[in-house]
Design an enzyme around this catalytic site. Structure first.
Site, short mmCIF file in Angstrom:
data_model
loop_
_atom_site.label_atom_id
_atom_site.label_comp_id
_atom_site.label_asym_id
_atom_site.label_seq_id
_atom_site.Cartn_x
_atom_site.Cartn_y
_atom_site.Cartn_z
N PRO A 87 0.92 -1.44 -0.10
CA PRO A 87 0.10 -0.05 0.00
C PRO A 87 1.02 1.16 -0.14
O PRO A 87 1.90 1.21 0.68
CB PRO A 87 -0.81 -0.22 1.29
N ALA A 96 9.67 4.21 -3.03
CA ALA A 96 11.14 4.06 -3.32
C ALA A 96 11.06 2.79 -3.87
O ALA A 96 11.87 2.45 -5.00
CB ALA A 96 11.77 3.83 -2.21
N ASP A 138 14.93 4.11 2.55
CA ASP A 138 14.03 3.56 1.58
C ASP A 138 14.42 2.96 0.32
O ASP A 138 14.25 1.76 0.03
CB ASP A 138 12.85 4.36 1.45
#
Ligand code: PMV
Length: 298
Positions: A87, A96, A138
């Site tokens: 999500p 990312a 990330d």
């Protein structure tokens, strides 16, 4: 098909933006993408399951990210199709992962060699579009996977986990913006530099101990450190009532620790379930929160 991982921050979010370490783990599957030639067109991205289409320079954040990819990878005249298994805007590193998967797919299509350093540079530029001032955790986890301690200065140092860690992930249902949450912490730092730096240092100490606990397979210690991290995140005004409710419910159900993960201000909560995965799931479901299970460091 090119792929990239999502990520979950076990401890250390926000402090990592200010040079401290974070302990993070890749979550798979993250995002998959495939690229094909679309002669005469710009660069477009079709995202399932959103059913949305973006094009380089269309004025959206994704359009800006695509314009960067088109430049860096000589990739106009191409169509990307991506499947998100994560999500968005929930602290799981979806943006990312999308950037890394798309960069990989385009480099394959165009035959551009992409070593890790170049991929990380391109993905950092992509992340800047979304986050303004990303720490890099990330996109580094998205590209490299695994479990490790990340710092801005040194990148990812892998941590050897003794046993896989099972996490329950619960969605508060409150949407938050990483950019706004990072700005909130930056303004706290500007207003109260000494106290805020101390909080970052305290988080860094928790992260170092958590990496040791993970290496030793000491889940109880890891859970306690997560709880302490949640207190410090909450002192930075990053928690919400709903976040606290989910953390309390998880602990009451027997989780070893629980905290927000990612930007905070809503988003997702992680609970270290230990032997109590079923109980944590039931406690959250009673609050109307579906529980996703991830196993990291397997
Ligand atoms: O919410 P996410 O998945 O974008 O994670 C943000 C993590 C922060 O530490 C708050 C920001 C960063 O760039 O590390």
């Amino acid at each position: 098909m090119s792929a990239a991982h999502g990520k979950v921050i076990l401890l250390g979010e926000h402090a990592v933006v200010h040079g401290r370490p974070a302990l993070a783990a890749a979550v798979s599957p993250g995002v998959e993408a495939v690229a094909r030639d679309a002669p005469g067109e710009g660069l477009s991205l079709h995202v399932a399951p959103w059913g949305a289409v973006f094009t380089a320079g269309d004025g959206t954040d994704l359009g800006r990210g695509l314009a960067g990819l088109a430049r860096d990878l000589d990739a106009t005249g191409a169509r990307l199709d991506a499947v998100m298994h994560l999500p968005g805007a929930k602290g799981l590193g979806a943006s990312a992962a999308l950037g890394v998967a798309c960069a990989r797919a385009l480099s394959e299509l165009r035959g551009v060699a992409l070593d890790d350093a170049r991929l990380l540079d391109i993905a950092l530029a992509w992340e800047r579009v979304f986050h303004g001032n990303p720490s890099g955790v990330d996109h580094t986890l998205a590209a490299l996977g695994g479990v490790g301690v990340f710092t801005k200065a040194e990148g990812l140092r892998r941590v050897a986990t003794r046993a896989p860690v099972v996490l329950c992930i619960g969605d508060t249902g409150e949407r938050s913006s990483t950019r706004e949450m990072v700005a909130l912490v930056a303004s706290a730092l500007a207003r109260r530099p000494a106290a805020t730096e101390k909080t970052f240092d305290a988080i860094a100490a928790l992260v170092r101990n958590a990496a040791l606990a993970l290496e030793a397979g000491d889940a109880r210690a890891l859970g306690e450190l997560m709880d302490l991290n949640q207190v410090l995140l909450s002192s930075l005004m990053l928690s919400t009532e709903r976040t606290e409710t989910l953390c309390r419910a998880a602990r009451a159900a027997g989780a070893l620790g629980a905290k927000l993960t990612g930007a905070g201000g809503g988003g997702c909560v992680i609970a270290l379930a230990g032997q109590r995965e079923g109980e944590v799931r039931a406690a959250w479901e009673a609050l109307g929160v579906p529980c996703a299970r991830v196993e990291v460091g397997a």
